[in-house]
Structure formats: C-alpha cells, structure tokens
Write a protein that holds these residues in place. Sequence first.
Motif, PDB file in Angstrom:
ATOM      1  N   PHE A 117       0.826  -1.204   0.000  1.00 38.75           N
ATOM      2  CA  PHE A 117       0.000   0.000   0.000  1.00 38.75           C
ATOM      3  C   PHE A 117       0.863   1.258   0.000  1.00 38.75           C
ATOM      4  N   VAL A 118       1.914   1.275   0.797  1.00 37.68           N
ATOM      5  CA  VAL A 118       2.816   2.426   0.841  1.00 37.68           C
ATOM      6  C   VAL A 118       3.500   2.613  -0.511  1.00 37.68           C
ATOM      7  N   ALA A 119       3.891   1.523  -1.155  1.00 40.48           N
ATOM      8  CA  ALA A 119       4.524   1.623  -2.472  1.00 40.48           C
ATOM      9  C   ALA A 119       3.551   2.185  -3.501  1.00 40.48           C
ATOM     10  N   VAL A 120       2.290   1.766  -3.457  1.00 41.06           N
ATOM     11  CA  VAL A 120       1.297   2.282  -4.388  1.00 41.06           C
ATOM     12  C   VAL A 120       1.076   3.771  -4.159  1.00 41.06           C
ATOM     13  N   VAL A 121       1.012   4.188  -2.905  1.00 46.72           N
ATOM     14  CA  VAL A 121       0.837   5.609  -2.601  1.00 46.72           C
ATOM     15  C   VAL A 121       2.040   6.410  -3.100  1.00 46.72           C
ATOM     16  N   CYS A 122       3.241   5.898  -2.895  1.00 44.38           N
ATOM     17  CA  CYS A 122       4.444   6.590  -3.382  1.00 44.38           C
ATOM     18  C   CYS A 122       4.429   6.716  -4.905  1.00 44.38           C
ATOM     19  N   LEU A 123       4.024   5.650  -5.585  1.00 43.86           N
ATOM     20  CA  LEU A 123       3.928   5.722  -7.046  1.00 43.86           C
ATOM     21  C   LEU A 123       2.871   6.724  -7.486  1.00 43.86           C
ATOM     22  N   ALA A 124       1.750   6.780  -6.782  1.00 45.83           N
ATOM     23  CA  ALA A 124       0.706   7.736  -7.144  1.00 45.83           C
ATOM     24  C   ALA A 124       1.189   9.178  -6.943  1.00 45.83           C
ATOM     25  N   VAL A 125       1.902   9.421  -5.859  1.00 48.48           N
ATOM     26  CA  VAL A 125       2.420  10.764  -5.603  1.00 48.48           C
ATOM     27  C   VAL A 125       3.474  11.124  -6.647  1.00 48.48           C
ATOM     28  N   ALA A 126       4.312  10.173  -7.013  1.00 44.77           N
ATOM     29  CA  ALA A 126       5.331  10.442  -8.025  1.00 44.77           C
ATOM     30  C   ALA A 126       4.670  10.692  -9.381  1.00 44.77           C
TER      31      ALA A 126
END
Length: 66
Positions: free
Chosen positions: A52-61
Amino acid sequence: MKLVLILATLFVFVSMLLNGARRRGKLDSKANRAVAELATSMRIFVYGLLFFVAVVCLAVAWQSLP
C-alpha cells in the motif's frame, strides 16, 4: 503515517519473539500452531502495508510529473 510504521515495527518485533519461543520448544502443540498462524497473519499484514505504501508513493510520483 507514523502510527502505521510504529504498528508495523511492533508486529515484526512481536512476530520475532513468538517465533523464537516456538523454535525453542517452550510451547505446547496448540500454542505452537496458534503462534505460527499469528505470525503468518502478521507477515501478510506487513507485506500488504508495504504494498500500500509503495502504491501511494507511485501515485504521488505520478502526480508530480509535469
């Protein structure tokens, strides 16, 4: 976010303690099975949290791209 990271760290720490007791043979068979299942569910939770944290980081990027 800090609370989630603290919970994940505590889960990993408790899982390590329970597995240590299980490996030393200090638990009976029912407790041994319960600890193994708890450790598995904790691992699944931590992996899901990391995903979930990785998906959020990708979305922010993705949103920060021009």
